[in-house]
Design a protein around this motif. Structure first.
Motif, mmCIF file in Angstrom:
data_model
loop_
_atom_site.group_PDB
_atom_site.id
_atom_site.type_symbol
_atom_site.label_atom_id
_atom_site.label_comp_id
_atom_site.label_asym_id
_atom_site.label_seq_id
_atom_site.Cartn_x
_atom_site.Cartn_y
_atom_site.Cartn_z
ATOM 1 N N ALA A 49 -86.564 -58.835 -54.428
ATOM 2 C CA ALA A 49 -86.559 -60.183 -53.865
ATOM 3 C C ALA A 49 -85.282 -60.921 -54.230
ATOM 4 C CB ALA A 49 -87.780 -60.960 -54.364
ATOM 5 N N ILE A 50 -84.849 -60.791 -55.459
ATOM 6 C CA ILE A 50 -83.632 -61.476 -55.906
ATOM 7 C C ILE A 50 -82.401 -60.879 -55.255
ATOM 8 C CG2 ILE A 50 -82.176 -61.926 -57.917
ATOM 9 C CD1 ILE A 50 -84.760 -62.137 -59.571
ATOM 10 N N ARG A 51 -82.344 -59.555 -55.156
ATOM 11 C CA ARG A 51 -81.173 -58.918 -54.535
ATOM 12 C C ARG A 51 -81.020 -59.310 -53.072
ATOM 13 N NH1 ARG A 51 -82.343 -54.772 -58.272
ATOM 14 N NH2 ARG A 51 -84.028 -53.971 -56.965
ATOM 15 N N LEU A 52 -82.131 -59.542 -52.385
ATOM 16 C CA LEU A 52 -82.085 -59.822 -50.947
ATOM 17 C C LEU A 52 -81.911 -61.297 -50.602
ATOM 18 C CD1 LEU A 52 -84.921 -57.485 -49.598
ATOM 19 C CD2 LEU A 52 -82.460 -57.189 -49.289
ATOM 20 N N HIS A 53 -82.032 -62.197 -51.568
ATOM 21 C CA HIS A 53 -82.166 -63.606 -51.187
ATOM 22 C C HIS A 53 -80.914 -64.210 -50.559
ATOM 23 C CE1 HIS A 53 -80.198 -64.947 -55.015
ATOM 24 N NE2 HIS A 53 -79.978 -66.060 -54.343
ATOM 25 N N MET A 54 -79.744 -63.587 -50.733
ATOM 26 C CA MET A 54 -78.538 -64.097 -50.082
ATOM 27 C C MET A 54 -78.273 -63.450 -48.739
ATOM 28 S SD MET A 54 -77.029 -66.649 -51.548
ATOM 29 C CE MET A 54 -75.473 -66.605 -50.677
ATOM 30 N N ASP A 55 -79.140 -62.517 -48.313
ATOM 31 C CA ASP A 55 -78.979 -61.954 -46.975
ATOM 32 C C ASP A 55 -79.176 -63.067 -45.948
ATOM 33 O OD1 ASP A 55 -78.739 -59.568 -48.292
ATOM 34 O OD2 ASP A 55 -80.238 -58.507 -47.092
ATOM 35 N N LEU A 56 -78.601 -62.893 -44.776
ATOM 36 C CA LEU A 56 -78.738 -63.932 -43.748
ATOM 37 C C LEU A 56 -80.178 -64.026 -43.258
ATOM 38 C CD1 LEU A 56 -76.936 -65.983 -42.333
ATOM 39 C CD2 LEU A 56 -76.632 -64.344 -40.479
ATOM 40 N N THR A 57 -80.848 -62.887 -43.143
ATOM 41 C CA THR A 57 -82.248 -62.863 -42.737
ATOM 42 C C THR A 57 -82.998 -61.842 -43.588
ATOM 43 O OG1 THR A 57 -81.834 -61.194 -41.017
ATOM 44 C CG2 THR A 57 -81.746 -63.502 -40.348
ATOM 45 N N VAL A 58 -84.254 -62.137 -43.840
ATOM 46 C CA VAL A 58 -85.159 -61.203 -44.523
ATOM 47 C C VAL A 58 -86.493 -61.295 -43.795
ATOM 48 C CG1 VAL A 58 -86.419 -60.679 -46.643
ATOM 49 C CG2 VAL A 58 -84.028 -61.385 -46.774
ATOM 50 N N ASP A 59 -86.985 -60.178 -43.264
ATOM 51 C CA ASP A 59 -88.248 -60.232 -42.530
ATOM 52 C C ASP A 59 -89.424 -59.883 -43.443
ATOM 53 O OD1 ASP A 59 -88.456 -57.411 -42.692
ATOM 54 O OD2 ASP A 59 -87.377 -57.153 -40.808
ATOM 55 N N ARG A 60 -90.605 -60.008 -42.903
ATOM 56 C CA ARG A 60 -91.811 -59.792 -43.703
ATOM 57 C C ARG A 60 -91.939 -58.358 -44.192
ATOM 58 N NH1 ARG A 60 -96.733 -63.530 -41.508
ATOM 59 N NH2 ARG A 60 -95.519 -65.213 -40.586
ATOM 60 N N GLY A 61 -91.313 -57.440 -43.473
ATOM 61 C CA GLY A 61 -91.388 -56.047 -43.869
ATOM 62 C C GLY A 61 -90.751 -55.771 -45.220
ATOM 63 N N GLY A 98 -91.376 -57.410 -47.812
ATOM 64 C CA GLY A 98 -92.341 -57.790 -48.836
ATOM 65 C C GLY A 98 -92.471 -59.295 -48.951
ATOM 66 N N ALA A 99 -93.626 -59.745 -49.397
ATOM 67 C CA ALA A 99 -93.897 -61.182 -49.476
ATOM 68 C C ALA A 99 -92.918 -61.903 -50.387
ATOM 69 C CB ALA A 99 -95.331 -61.411 -49.953
ATOM 70 N N ASP A 100 -92.633 -61.336 -51.561
ATOM 71 C CA ASP A 100 -91.758 -62.012 -52.514
ATOM 72 C C ASP A 100 -90.351 -62.197 -51.950
ATOM 73 O OD1 ASP A 100 -93.782 -62.003 -54.603
ATOM 74 O OD2 ASP A 100 -93.393 -59.864 -54.771
ATOM 75 N N ALA A 101 -89.817 -61.136 -51.343
ATOM 76 C CA ALA A 101 -88.466 -61.208 -50.779
ATOM 77 C C ALA A 101 -88.416 -62.203 -49.627
ATOM 78 C CB ALA A 101 -88.021 -59.821 -50.316
ATOM 79 N N TYR A 102 -89.402 -62.140 -48.742
ATOM 80 C CA TYR A 102 -89.438 -63.027 -47.583
ATOM 81 C C TYR A 102 -89.536 -64.490 -48.004
ATOM 82 C CZ TYR A 102 -91.299 -65.252 -43.347
ATOM 83 O OH TYR A 102 -91.507 -66.085 -42.280
ATOM 84 N N LEU A 103 -90.413 -64.773 -48.952
ATOM 85 C CA LEU A 103 -90.656 -66.162 -49.351
ATOM 86 C C LEU A 103 -89.533 -66.728 -50.198
ATOM 87 C CD1 LEU A 103 -94.470 -65.868 -50.092
ATOM 88 C CD2 LEU A 103 -93.403 -67.007 -48.128
ATOM 89 N N LEU A 104 -88.964 -65.937 -51.110
ATOM 90 C CA LEU A 104 -87.827 -66.433 -51.891
ATOM 91 C C LEU A 104 -86.650 -66.717 -50.971
ATOM 92 C CD1 LEU A 104 -86.213 -67.125 -54.420
ATOM 93 C CD2 LEU A 104 -85.798 -64.664 -54.739
ATOM 94 N N HIS A 105 -86.399 -65.850 -50.013
ATOM 95 C CA HIS A 105 -85.306 -66.052 -49.073
ATOM 96 C C HIS A 105 -85.509 -67.345 -48.289
ATOM 97 C CE1 HIS A 105 -83.351 -65.604 -45.100
ATOM 98 N NE2 HIS A 105 -82.387 -65.031 -45.789
ATOM 99 N N ALA A 106 -86.721 -67.534 -47.762
ATOM 100 C CA ALA A 106 -87.008 -68.755 -46.999
ATOM 101 C C ALA A 106 -86.818 -69.988 -47.861
ATOM 102 C CB ALA A 106 -88.426 -68.694 -46.452
ATOM 103 N N ALA A 107 -87.287 -69.929 -49.095
ATOM 104 C CA ALA A 107 -87.201 -71.079 -49.998
ATOM 105 C C ALA A 107 -85.762 -71.401 -50.378
ATOM 106 C CB ALA A 107 -88.023 -70.802 -51.259
ATOM 107 N N ALA A 108 -84.995 -70.380 -50.734
ATOM 108 C CA ALA A 108 -83.615 -70.605 -51.165
ATOM 109 C C ALA A 108 -82.761 -71.155 -50.031
ATOM 110 C CB ALA A 108 -83.022 -69.310 -51.711
ATOM 111 N N HIS A 109 -82.924 -70.616 -48.824
ATOM 112 C CA HIS A 109 -82.127 -71.084 -47.698
ATOM 113 C C HIS A 109 -82.569 -72.481 -47.247
ATOM 114 C CE1 HIS A 109 -79.697 -67.428 -46.551
ATOM 115 N NE2 HIS A 109 -80.475 -66.976 -47.527
ATOM 116 N N PHE A 110 -83.830 -72.796 -47.437
ATOM 117 C CA PHE A 110 -84.297 -74.148 -47.160
ATOM 118 C C PHE A 110 -83.672 -75.133 -48.142
ATOM 119 C CE2 PHE A 110 -87.547 -77.471 -48.074
ATOM 120 C CZ PHE A 110 -87.553 -78.099 -46.838
ATOM 121 N N ASP A 111 -83.677 -74.800 -49.427
ATOM 122 C CA ASP A 111 -83.179 -75.741 -50.431
ATOM 123 C C ASP A 111 -81.667 -75.893 -50.370
ATOM 124 O OD1 ASP A 111 -84.333 -77.354 -52.740
ATOM 125 O OD2 ASP A 111 -82.642 -76.377 -53.736
ATOM 126 N N VAL A 112 -80.959 -74.831 -50.033
ATOM 127 C CA VAL A 112 -79.495 -74.887 -50.005
ATOM 128 C C VAL A 112 -78.976 -75.442 -48.682
ATOM 129 C CG1 VAL A 112 -77.392 -73.471 -49.992
ATOM 130 C CG2 VAL A 112 -79.161 -73.062 -51.717
#
Length: 242
Positions: free
Chosen positions: A147-159, A161-175
């Motif tokens: 999840a941490i390694r993927l969070h700076m990707d431009l997109t992360v889909d549900r496939g 995993g939940a942690d990667a998808y949700l951390l990505h959505a949260a980080a890009h929302f906050d930034v």
């Protein structure tokens, strides 16, 4: 190449995708700027911080490593991640997700690493080490790190995993305010009151410029060069509630 580094072609492709994503988000950002928030927004419950040994250790480590501004960002990400889980009807492990949120930026702006070519890999290795030391299962350790390694990707889909998808959505929302129309303004205001954004934009921008110097071939550096400063500086989370 070190893990986390992009080839020249991959950097060009990422910059093109980032520019296209910014253009697509412009209309919704303009509507928000004009105060046109959605009339129908979900009622979101606030989930407390998980009370486990791993989460306590992760929070202590984050407090001892991160600046107050970045620590608040990490804790806001936990709230945003849970909010998106409710909106998207996603089940997740609170312990794993909180740990990933708390520690996803511990490597941001860190000194150069001979082993890692992206700060997300530094952060992931740090989180994985802590989770392993606490006695977390190998499966959870892998999910937290990924999840941490993927969070700076431009997109992360549900496939991914939940942690990667949700951390990505949260980080890009906050930034950058991505998916801003989906979170009720009352939730935004309450969260920022609890974990203020004071100093975050300037500090994050400074850290990203440092990433460009330290790890120029990383996703973080590529996204910054592609114009990430604009959505950061115009993030609707920093606008006053209307």
């Amino acid at each position: 190449m070190r893990p986390g580094e992009l080839t020249t072609l991959e950097q060009i492709q990422l910059m093109a995708r980032a520019a296209a994503a910014q253009a697509m988000s412009a209309p919704s950002m303009l509507r928000l700027r004009l105060g046109r928030y959605p009339t129908r927004t979900p009622e979101l419950r606030k989930r407390p911080l998980p009370d486990t040994k791993l989460c306590s250790e992760a929070l202590d480590h984050a407090r001892g490593t991160l600046s107050p501004a970045v620590l608040n960002h990490s804790l806001r990400c936990w709230i945003w991640a849970d909010a998106f889980a409710q909106i998207d009807a996603i089940e997740y492990d609170p312990e794993d997700l909180f740990t990933a949120c708390a520690l996803h930026d511990v490597g941001l702006g860190a000194e150069g690493s001979a082993e890692h070519g992206c700060f997300t890999y530094i952060s992931a290795a740090d989180a994985e080490e802590l989770a392993t030391r606490v006695g977390t299962s190998e499966r959870s350790v892998r999910r937290i790190g990924e999840a941490i390694r993927l969070h700076m990707d431009l997109t992360v889909d549900r496939g991914a995993g939940a942690d990667a998808y949700l951390l990505h959505a949260a980080a890009h929302f906050d930034v950058a305010g991505r998916r801003a129309p989906e979170i009720p303004r009352a939730t935004v205001d309450a969260t920022i009151a609890e974990y203020p954004r004071t100093g975050f934009t300037d500090e994050f921008a400074q850290s990203m410029r440092r990433e460009v110097e330290l790890r120029p071939h990383s996703r973080a550096a590529t996204l910054w060069r592609s114009g990430m400063a604009l959505p950061l500086r115009t993030n609707p989370l920093d606008w006053k509630s209307r």
